[in-house]
Design a protein around this motif. Structure first.
Motif, PDB file in Angstrom:
ATOM      1  N   ALA A 295       5.751   8.891  -6.708  1.00  0.00           N
ATOM      2  CA  ALA A 295       6.193  10.283  -6.765  1.00  0.00           C
ATOM      3  C   ALA A 295       5.453  11.070  -5.699  1.00  0.00           C
ATOM      4  CB  ALA A 295       5.925  10.887  -8.134  1.00  0.00           C
ATOM      5  N   SER A 296       6.088  12.105  -5.209  1.00  0.00           N
ATOM      6  CA  SER A 296       5.467  12.962  -4.208  1.00  0.00           C
ATOM      7  C   SER A 296       4.220  13.611  -4.780  1.00  0.00           C
ATOM      8  CB  SER A 296       6.443  14.040  -3.766  1.00  0.00           C
ATOM      9  OG  SER A 296       5.791  15.021  -2.999  1.00  0.00           O
TER      10      SER A 296
ATOM     11  N   THR B  18       0.851  -1.192   0.000  1.00  0.00           N
ATOM     12  CA  THR B  18       0.000   0.000   0.000  1.00  0.00           C
ATOM     13  C   THR B  18       0.886   1.240   0.000  1.00  0.00           C
ATOM     14  OG1 THR B  18      -1.716  -1.187   1.202  1.00  0.00           O
ATOM     15  CG2 THR B  18      -1.834   1.218   1.233  1.00  0.00           C
ATOM     16  N   LEU B  19       0.607   2.151  -0.922  1.00  0.00           N
ATOM     17  CA  LEU B  19       1.394   3.373  -1.015  1.00  0.00           C
ATOM     18  C   LEU B  19       1.051   4.319   0.131  1.00  0.00           C
ATOM     19  CD1 LEU B  19       1.328   2.216  -3.994  1.00  0.00           C
ATOM     20  CD2 LEU B  19       1.728   4.564  -4.688  1.00  0.00           C
ATOM     21  N   PRO B  20       2.055   4.995   0.689  1.00  0.00           N
ATOM     22  CA  PRO B  20       1.773   6.024   1.691  1.00  0.00           C
ATOM     23  C   PRO B  20       0.911   7.132   1.068  1.00  0.00           C
ATOM     24  CG  PRO B  20       4.127   5.540   1.597  1.00  0.00           C
ATOM     25  CD  PRO B  20       3.478   4.841   0.439  1.00  0.00           C
ATOM     26  N   SER B  21       0.132   7.804   1.891  1.00  0.00           N
ATOM     27  CA  SER B  21      -0.763   8.847   1.376  1.00  0.00           C
ATOM     28  C   SER B  21      -0.008  10.047   0.810  1.00  0.00           C
ATOM     29  CB  SER B  21      -1.717   9.308   2.473  1.00  0.00           C
ATOM     30  OG  SER B  21      -0.985   9.832   3.568  1.00  0.00           O
TER      31      SER B  21
ATOM     32  N   ASN C   4      -9.915   4.624  -0.757  1.00  0.00           N
ATOM     33  CA  ASN C   4      -9.014   5.767  -0.918  1.00  0.00           C
ATOM     34  C   ASN C   4      -7.553   5.439  -0.651  1.00  0.00           C
ATOM     35  OD1 ASN C   4     -11.018   7.622  -1.721  1.00  0.00           O
ATOM     36  ND2 ASN C   4     -11.628   7.861   0.424  1.00  0.00           N
ATOM     37  N   LYS C   5      -7.188   4.174  -0.682  1.00  0.00           N
ATOM     38  CA  LYS C   5      -5.794   3.762  -0.528  1.00  0.00           C
ATOM     39  C   LYS C   5      -5.360   3.057  -1.808  1.00  0.00           C
ATOM     40  CE  LYS C   5      -5.880   3.280   4.464  1.00  0.00           C
ATOM     41  NZ  LYS C   5      -4.982   4.309   4.883  1.00  0.00           N
ATOM     42  N   THR C   6      -4.249   3.514  -2.368  1.00  0.00           N
ATOM     43  CA  THR C   6      -3.709   2.914  -3.583  1.00  0.00           C
ATOM     44  C   THR C   6      -2.736   1.809  -3.192  1.00  0.00           C
ATOM     45  OG1 THR C   6      -3.946   4.982  -4.782  1.00  0.00           O
ATOM     46  CG2 THR C   6      -2.413   3.365  -5.708  1.00  0.00           C
ATOM     47  N   TYR C   7      -2.821   0.700  -3.896  1.00  0.00           N
ATOM     48  CA  TYR C   7      -1.915  -0.416  -3.628  1.00  0.00           C
ATOM     49  C   TYR C   7      -1.484  -1.059  -4.932  1.00  0.00           C
ATOM     50  CZ  TYR C   7      -5.929  -3.509  -4.430  1.00  0.00           C
ATOM     51  OH  TYR C   7      -7.005  -4.159  -4.991  1.00  0.00           O
ATOM     52  N   VAL C   8      -0.367  -1.783  -4.867  1.00  0.00           N
ATOM     53  CA  VAL C   8       0.106  -2.586  -5.990  1.00  0.00           C
ATOM     54  C   VAL C   8       0.068  -4.043  -5.564  1.00  0.00           C
ATOM     55  CG1 VAL C   8       1.547  -0.742  -6.941  1.00  0.00           C
ATOM     56  CG2 VAL C   8       2.546  -2.400  -5.364  1.00  0.00           C
ATOM     57  N   LYS C   9      -0.159  -4.940  -6.541  1.00  0.00           N
ATOM     58  CA  LYS C   9      -0.203  -6.363  -6.238  1.00  0.00           C
ATOM     59  C   LYS C   9       0.490  -7.130  -7.349  1.00  0.00           C
ATOM     60  CE  LYS C   9      -3.381  -9.843  -4.436  1.00  0.00           C
ATOM     61  NZ  LYS C   9      -4.769 -10.052  -3.961  1.00  0.00           N
TER      62      LYS C   9
END
Length: 109
Positions: free
Chosen positions: A103-104, A29-32, A70-75
């Motif tokens: 990216a920020s 899960t990517l940080p916000s 509202n949380k982006t993740y990669v799998k």
């Protein structure tokens, strides 16, 4: 890390257990504070998966990016017999590495 600096997230692991691991996948899960950079999902090496860049869409290949609550993740689905929708078997003493780039949100790439 500065807002304009490029990042690469590398995820590594191995199966050091007594036997094979089944239905294997990697989720991160990517940080916000960051956003996913499209086209950067990559399997460096993993049993049963062709190394290289993957598409971002679910079902196209062994990796995808998505958002839930509202949380982006990669799998990444990995292991012998892995498909675009399920994980496979990682043999004992096998290693794996996958990566992607965020990216920020303040200064996206």
């Amino acid at each position: 890390v500065n807002p304009s600096e490029a990042l690469t997230y590398s995820i590594s692991g191995s199966n050091l257990g007594q036997g094979p691991a089944n239905n294997c996948y990697i989720v991160d899960t990517l940080p916000s504070s960051v956003t996913f950079v499209p086209g950067t999902l990559e399997v460096v090496y993993a049993p049963g998966v062709t190394s290289g860049f993957k598409t971002d869409a679910y079902g196209d290949d062994n990796a995808f990016v998505a958002t839930n609550n509202n949380k982006t993740y990669v799998k990444f689905f990995i292991g012998n017999g892995a498909t675009p929708v399920s994980g496979g078997t990682v043999p004992t003493d096998s290693a794996l590495v996958a990566k992607y780039c965020p990216a920020s949100k303040d200064n996206p790439l």
